[in-house]
Enzyme design. Structure first.
Site, PDB file in Angstrom:
ATOM      1  N   ASN A  12       0.778  -1.033   0.074  1.00  0.00           N
ATOM      2  CA  ASN A  12      -0.053   0.007  -0.132  1.00  0.00           C
ATOM      3  C   ASN A  12       0.911   1.325   0.019  1.00  0.00           C
ATOM      4  O   ASN A  12       1.449   1.393   1.238  1.00  0.00           O
ATOM      5  CB  ASN A  12      -1.056  -0.190   1.058  1.00  0.00           C
ATOM      6  N   LYS A  14      -0.084   4.321  -0.116  1.00  0.00           N
ATOM      7  CA  LYS A  14      -0.756   5.528   0.479  1.00  0.00           C
ATOM      8  C   LYS A  14      -0.396   6.642  -0.770  1.00  0.00           C
ATOM      9  O   LYS A  14      -0.605   6.650  -1.769  1.00  0.00           O
ATOM     10  CB  LYS A  14      -0.058   5.725   1.795  1.00  0.00           C
ATOM     11  N   HIS A  96      -9.538   0.983   4.800  1.00  0.00           N
ATOM     12  CA  HIS A  96      -8.065   1.390   5.439  1.00  0.00           C
ATOM     13  C   HIS A  96      -8.495   1.963   6.633  1.00  0.00           C
ATOM     14  O   HIS A  96      -9.423   3.251   6.321  1.00  0.00           O
ATOM     15  CB  HIS A  96      -7.354   1.714   4.247  1.00  0.00           C
ATOM     16  N   GLU A  98      -6.733   4.494   7.641  1.00  0.00           N
ATOM     17  CA  GLU A  98      -6.892   6.056   7.386  1.00  0.00           C
ATOM     18  C   GLU A  98      -7.737   6.512   6.746  1.00  0.00           C
ATOM     19  O   GLU A  98      -8.132   7.737   7.167  1.00  0.00           O
ATOM     20  CB  GLU A  98      -5.316   6.162   6.443  1.00  0.00           C
ATOM     21  N   GLU A 162      -5.857  -5.166  10.259  1.00  0.00           N
ATOM     22  CA  GLU A 162      -4.686  -4.191  10.586  1.00  0.00           C
ATOM     23  C   GLU A 162      -5.042  -3.400  11.718  1.00  0.00           C
ATOM     24  O   GLU A 162      -5.682  -2.249  12.046  1.00  0.00           O
ATOM     25  CB  GLU A 162      -4.753  -3.056   9.460  1.00  0.00           C
ATOM     26  N   GLY A 168       2.255   2.203  10.840  1.00  0.00           N
ATOM     27  CA  GLY A 168       2.985   3.250  10.672  1.00  0.00           C
ATOM     28  C   GLY A 168       3.487   3.860  11.983  1.00  0.00           C
ATOM     29  O   GLY A 168       3.946   4.975  12.077  1.00  0.00           O
ATOM     30  N   SER A 198       3.025  -2.155  10.390  1.00  0.00           N
ATOM     31  CA  SER A 198       4.508  -2.245  10.484  1.00  0.00           C
ATOM     32  C   SER A 198       5.049  -3.585  10.223  1.00  0.00           C
ATOM     33  O   SER A 198       6.210  -4.163  10.960  1.00  0.00           O
ATOM     34  CB  SER A 198       4.832  -1.843  12.029  1.00  0.00           C
TER      35      SER A 198
HETATM   36  C1  PEP Z   1      -0.870   0.025   5.676  1.00  0.00           C
HETATM   37  O1  PEP Z   1      -0.903   1.069   5.309  1.00  0.00           O
HETATM   38  O2  PEP Z   1      -1.671  -0.538   5.546  1.00  0.00           O
HETATM   39  C2  PEP Z   1       0.216  -0.410   6.955  1.00  0.00           C
HETATM   40  C3  PEP Z   1       0.007  -1.553   7.415  1.00  0.00           C
HETATM   41  O3  PEP Z   1       1.227   0.434   6.944  1.00  0.00           O
HETATM   42  P1  PEP Z   1       2.482   0.342   7.732  1.00  0.00           P
HETATM   43  O4  PEP Z   1       3.086  -1.057   7.291  1.00  0.00           O
HETATM   44  O5  PEP Z   1       3.449   1.237   7.438  1.00  0.00           O
HETATM   45  O6  PEP Z   1       2.398   0.204   8.930  1.00  0.00           O
END
Ligand code: PEP
Length: 238
Positions: A12, A14, A96, A98, A162, A168, A198
């Site tokens: 992803n 973003k 997601h 976000e 998630e 992040g 992460s």
């Molecule tokens: C994501 O954007 O779905 C995500 C898990 O980000 P990160 O790996 O940076 O935590």
């Protein structure tokens, strides 16, 4: 443990990588050793066409990061499934955290988006996960149950677990914590479940080794071909 199906590793991006950076990344990705896993990249809308073109004739799929439930209409800033398909996009992330945190996405709108994308023939990665406060209050299962209630099993649907506190932040769920949540999700909806939060080259193998972890949705570490490739190979070996 060897799984009876290939893992999926999704990157992803973003709101990173405009078309020229996307083209350079995809050219490098085409040459990388990604092991024996399914791989998709999820660029921002502006770079989807470039990614589709750059990865044509490879097995790497291109997903969007969101998709509206209507085919067209007065929905400024939105993009529909037929528009994505016209570009050659194979699937989309929906829900997601976000989107939920910053853009007012609700369980109800996630359900509508997922249903429309699947009906149009897109593959979908639907994201669920609890916040830190919800986990601390012992509400994880209730939150997951509520988020999953708007979804129905479909051959083209995958779930991404998630935990919001791990996205992040550099804080990863332990393999045991993730495994427990994945098993709970599968008890409600019998679908493949990716882990996100992460994921990095250093923790990818132990997460992928868990019996109910079917791959990863990778944010930050997917922006660099070397770290993304290392994660793909680690999952491939698990
Ligand atoms: C994501 O954007 O779905 C995500 C898990 O980000 P990160 O790996 O940076 O935590």
């Amino acid at each position: 443990m060897t799984k009876d199906h290939r893992s999926l590793i999704a990157g992803n991006w973003k709101m990173y990588k405009g078309p020229s950076e996307a083209a350079a990344f995809c050219a490098e990705l085409r040459e990388a050793d990604l092991g024996d896993v399914d791989v998709v990249v999820c660029p921002p809308y502006a770079s989807l066409e470039t990614a589709v073109r750059s990865l044509a004739d490879t097995e790497i799929g291109v997903f969007a990061q969101n998709c509206h439930w209507e085919r067209e209409g007065a929905y400024t800033g939105e993009v529909s499934a037929p528009m994505l398909q016209e570009l050659g996009v194979y699937g989309t992330i929906i829900g997601h955290s976000e989107r939920r945190q910053y853009f007012g996405e609700t369980d109800e709108s996630v359900g509508r988006r997922v249903a429309a994308a699947l009906a149009a023939g897109l593959h979908v990665i639907a994201c669920v996960g609890e916040t830190e406060a919800q986990r601390e209050a012992g509400e994880t299962e209730d939150v997951l149950r509520r988020q999953l209630a708007v979804l129905e099993a479909d051959d083209n649907l995958l779930i991404a677990y998630e935990p919001v506190w791990a996205i992040g932040t550099g804080k990863t769920a332990t393999p045991e914590t993730a495994q427990e949540a994945h098993a709970f999700i599968k008890s409600l909806l019998d679908l493949p479940v990716l882990y996100g939060g992460s994921v990095k080259p250093e923790n990818a193998a132990e997460l992928a080794a868990q019996p109910d972890i079917d791959g990863a949705l990778v944010g930050g570490a997917s922006l660099d071909v070397e770290s993304f490739g290392t994660i793909c190979r680690a999952a491939s070996d698990s």
